[in-house]
Design a protein around this motif. Structure first.
Motif, PDB file in Angstrom:
ATOM      1  N   ILE A 255       1.025  18.349  -0.835  1.00 51.75           N
ATOM      2  CA  ILE A 255       1.356  19.404   0.110  1.00 51.75           C
ATOM      3  C   ILE A 255       1.334  20.780  -0.567  1.00 51.75           C
ATOM      4  N   LYS A 256       1.809  20.834  -1.810  1.00 48.90           N
ATOM      5  CA  LYS A 256       1.897  22.097  -2.534  1.00 48.90           C
ATOM      6  C   LYS A 256       0.602  22.484  -3.249  1.00 48.90           C
ATOM      7  N   GLY A 257      -0.419  21.629  -3.149  1.00 46.93           N
ATOM      8  CA  GLY A 257      -1.677  21.926  -3.817  1.00 46.93           C
ATOM      9  C   GLY A 257      -1.686  21.597  -5.293  1.00 46.93           C
ATOM     10  N   ILE A 258      -0.745  20.763  -5.712  1.00 50.61           N
ATOM     11  CA  ILE A 258      -0.700  20.322  -7.110  1.00 50.61           C
ATOM     12  C   ILE A 258      -1.577  19.077  -7.236  1.00 50.61           C
ATOM     13  N   PRO A 259      -2.640  19.109  -8.014  1.00 52.59           N
ATOM     14  CA  PRO A 259      -3.612  18.005  -8.040  1.00 52.59           C
ATOM     15  C   PRO A 259      -3.179  16.807  -8.866  1.00 52.59           C
ATOM     16  N   HIS A 260      -2.043  16.212  -8.482  1.00 50.42           N
ATOM     17  CA  HIS A 260      -1.543  15.045  -9.193  1.00 50.42           C
ATOM     18  C   HIS A 260      -0.938  14.079  -8.180  1.00 50.42           C
ATOM     19  N   PHE A 261      -1.748  13.143  -7.714  1.00 45.84           N
ATOM     20  CA  PHE A 261      -1.343  12.153  -6.721  1.00 45.84           C
ATOM     21  C   PHE A 261      -2.368  11.033  -6.747  1.00 45.84           C
ATOM     22  N   ALA A 262      -2.063   9.931  -6.076  1.00 43.92           N
ATOM     23  CA  ALA A 262      -2.962   8.777  -6.174  1.00 43.92           C
ATOM     24  C   ALA A 262      -2.822   7.841  -4.993  1.00 43.92           C
ATOM     25  N   VAL A 263      -3.833   7.010  -4.814  1.00 39.38           N
ATOM     26  CA  VAL A 263      -3.816   5.885  -3.892  1.00 39.38           C
ATOM     27  C   VAL A 263      -3.353   4.660  -4.682  1.00 39.38           C
TER      28      VAL A 263
ATOM     29  N   ILE B   8       0.816  -1.221   0.000  1.00 41.00           N
ATOM     30  CA  ILE B   8       0.000   0.000   0.000  1.00 41.00           C
ATOM     31  C   ILE B   8       0.847   1.268   0.000  1.00 41.00           C
ATOM     32  N   ASP B   9       0.527   2.176  -0.895  1.00 39.63           N
ATOM     33  CA  ASP B   9       0.989   3.562  -0.805  1.00 39.63           C
ATOM     34  C   ASP B   9      -0.275   4.404  -0.730  1.00 39.63           C
ATOM     35  N   PRO B  10      -0.612   4.906   0.454  1.00 38.36           N
ATOM     36  CA  PRO B  10      -1.893   5.604   0.618  1.00 38.36           C
ATOM     37  C   PRO B  10      -1.975   6.926  -0.123  1.00 38.36           C
ATOM     38  N   LEU B  11      -0.808   7.548  -0.364  1.00 40.20           N
ATOM     39  CA  LEU B  11      -0.795   8.838  -1.068  1.00 40.20           C
ATOM     40  C   LEU B  11       0.522   8.962  -1.818  1.00 40.20           C
ATOM     41  N   ASP B  12       0.530   8.485  -3.052  1.00 40.99           N
ATOM     42  CA  ASP B  12       1.731   8.557  -3.867  1.00 40.99           C
ATOM     43  C   ASP B  12       1.750   9.918  -4.565  1.00 40.99           C
ATOM     44  N   GLY B  13       2.733  10.724  -4.207  1.00 39.00           N
ATOM     45  CA  GLY B  13       2.768  12.092  -4.706  1.00 39.00           C
ATOM     46  C   GLY B  13       2.505  13.086  -3.589  1.00 39.00           C
TER      47      GLY B  13
ATOM     48  N   VAL C 249      -4.918  -1.628  -7.819  1.00 39.45           N
ATOM     49  CA  VAL C 249      -5.762  -0.430  -7.936  1.00 39.45           C
ATOM     50  C   VAL C 249      -4.878   0.801  -7.816  1.00 39.45           C
ATOM     51  N   VAL C 250      -5.042   1.726  -8.733  1.00 40.34           N
ATOM     52  CA  VAL C 250      -4.472   3.069  -8.606  1.00 40.34           C
ATOM     53  C   VAL C 250      -5.632   4.033  -8.791  1.00 40.34           C
ATOM     54  N   PHE C 251      -5.870   4.855  -7.778  1.00 41.18           N
ATOM     55  CA  PHE C 251      -7.034   5.745  -7.790  1.00 41.18           C
ATOM     56  C   PHE C 251      -6.600   7.199  -7.647  1.00 41.18           C
ATOM     57  N   ASP C 252      -6.988   8.001  -8.618  1.00 37.91           N
ATOM     58  CA  ASP C 252      -6.760   9.446  -8.596  1.00 37.91           C
ATOM     59  C   ASP C 252      -8.032  10.098  -8.070  1.00 37.91           C
ATOM     60  N   PRO C 253      -8.054  10.524  -6.803  1.00 40.34           N
ATOM     61  CA  PRO C 253      -9.290  11.037  -6.207  1.00 40.34           C
ATOM     62  C   PRO C 253      -9.708  12.408  -6.724  1.00 40.34           C
ATOM     63  N   ILE C 254      -8.802  13.156  -7.320  1.00 37.69           N
ATOM     64  CA  ILE C 254      -9.147  14.479  -7.838  1.00 37.69           C
ATOM     65  C   ILE C 254      -9.823  14.367  -9.204  1.00 37.69           C
ATOM     66  N   ARG C 255      -9.289  13.535 -10.072  1.00 41.59           N
ATOM     67  CA  ARG C 255      -9.883  13.342 -11.401  1.00 41.59           C
ATOM     68  C   ARG C 255     -10.957  12.256 -11.413  1.00 41.59           C
ATOM     69  N   GLY C 256     -11.048  11.496 -10.333  1.00 40.07           N
ATOM     70  CA  GLY C 256     -12.019  10.410 -10.291  1.00 40.07           C
ATOM     71  C   GLY C 256     -11.667   9.271 -11.214  1.00 40.07           C
TER      72      GLY C 256
END
Length: 266
Positions: free
Chosen positions: A92-100, A82-87, A114-121
């Motif tokens: 932290i900087k408010g850049i909307p590019h990260f994933a579970v 598990i990587d709960p927050l990759d990126g 599973v790789v889930f981008d919660p900002i882009r859905g």
């Protein structure tokens, strides 16, 4: 959907909800330094706990390897990586590019991802032998093409600047022969994008097991190839066996991977 993949998706969405809420309140992250240019927030920790809790509710005897310390040694036949927050730096900087990123190993072999981008859905999923999907639709890695028109992705050794010159030399050799190169800050999404055909290839050194596990299965199930910098198979298993021993990771279609490996060798 495979029952274990279904649980992984639920866990990823639960973590994604925590991350999305945290992204709306970046002033309250409690950022801590784990190492040189390596940070963790309370959101990383809460998201990992949510993932483990969701999976344990269905499979209480399974084992876990989590980036933020959520390691549990139970049944060795089933291990969730598990990587709960990759990126996290982007987050932290408010850049909307990260994933579970969540992967299941069954008897030491990748089985679910599973790789889930919660900002882009965007939900990238894969089951061994059943292909890879994005939001339920089949995805495929790109096929062999002219190297000069490819779009690749990579990362620089931001935690180990001693390797910078070697990395820049490799980058220069590759960049001079391809269309363009991206550096976006999330290995999990880089690999998911290779699986979806958005990138033609990707290379990076210094990845941990949780950075690459889910993405590796996505790429393979999308018809892509994974090697290390020397062209050998399965860098994930080398990293799981002896953390820090993986000789980098290269992903893409076979032609692109062969070309990247050749340039990495100099």
């Amino acid at each position: 959907m495979h029952p274990m993949l279904n649980i992984a998706v639920r866990a990823a969405r639960a973590a994604g909800s925590i991350i999305a809420r945290g992204f709306e309140n970046l002033d309250d992250l409690n950022v801590e330094a784990k190492g040189n240019n390596d940070f963790v927030t309370k959101i990383d920790k809460e998201a990992e706990k949510a993932i483990i809790s969701k999976i344990q509710s269905a499979f209480p005897d399974h084992s876990f390897v989590g980036e933020e310390g959520g390691s549990i040694n139970n049944n060795p036949d089933f291990t969730w990586v598990i990587d709960p927050l990759d990126g996290t730096s982007n987050f932290i900087k408010g850049i909307p590019h990260f994933a579970v990123s969540i992967a299941l190993l069954y008897k030491g072999k990748l089985d679910q991802a599973v790789v889930f981008d919660p900002i882009r859905g965007e939900l990238f999923t894969a089951s061994k032998g059943s292909g890879a999907q994005l939001n339920g639709y089949r995805i495929r890695a790109t096929k062999g093409k002219d190297i000069s028109s490819t779009i690749l992705a990579t990362a620089f050794p931001f935690r180990d600047k001693a390797r910078l010159q070697e990395s820049l030399s490799q980058f220069t050799r590759i960049f001079s022969q391809v269309g363009d190169v991206r550096r976006c800050g999330s290995a999990a999404l880089d690999l998911a994008y290779v699986a979806a055909g958005r990138y033609d290839g990707y290379w990076e050194k210094g990845l941990k097991a949780w950075d690459m596990a889910a993405g590796e299965l996505l790429v393979k199930e999308a018809g892509g190839l994974i090697t290390d910098y020397a062209g050998n198979n399965d860098p994930l298993y080398a990293e799981l066996k002896a953390p820090g021993s993986a000789n980098g990771l290269v992903a893409g279609n076979p032609r692109v991977v062969q070309h990247i490996v050749k340039q990495l060798k100099g």
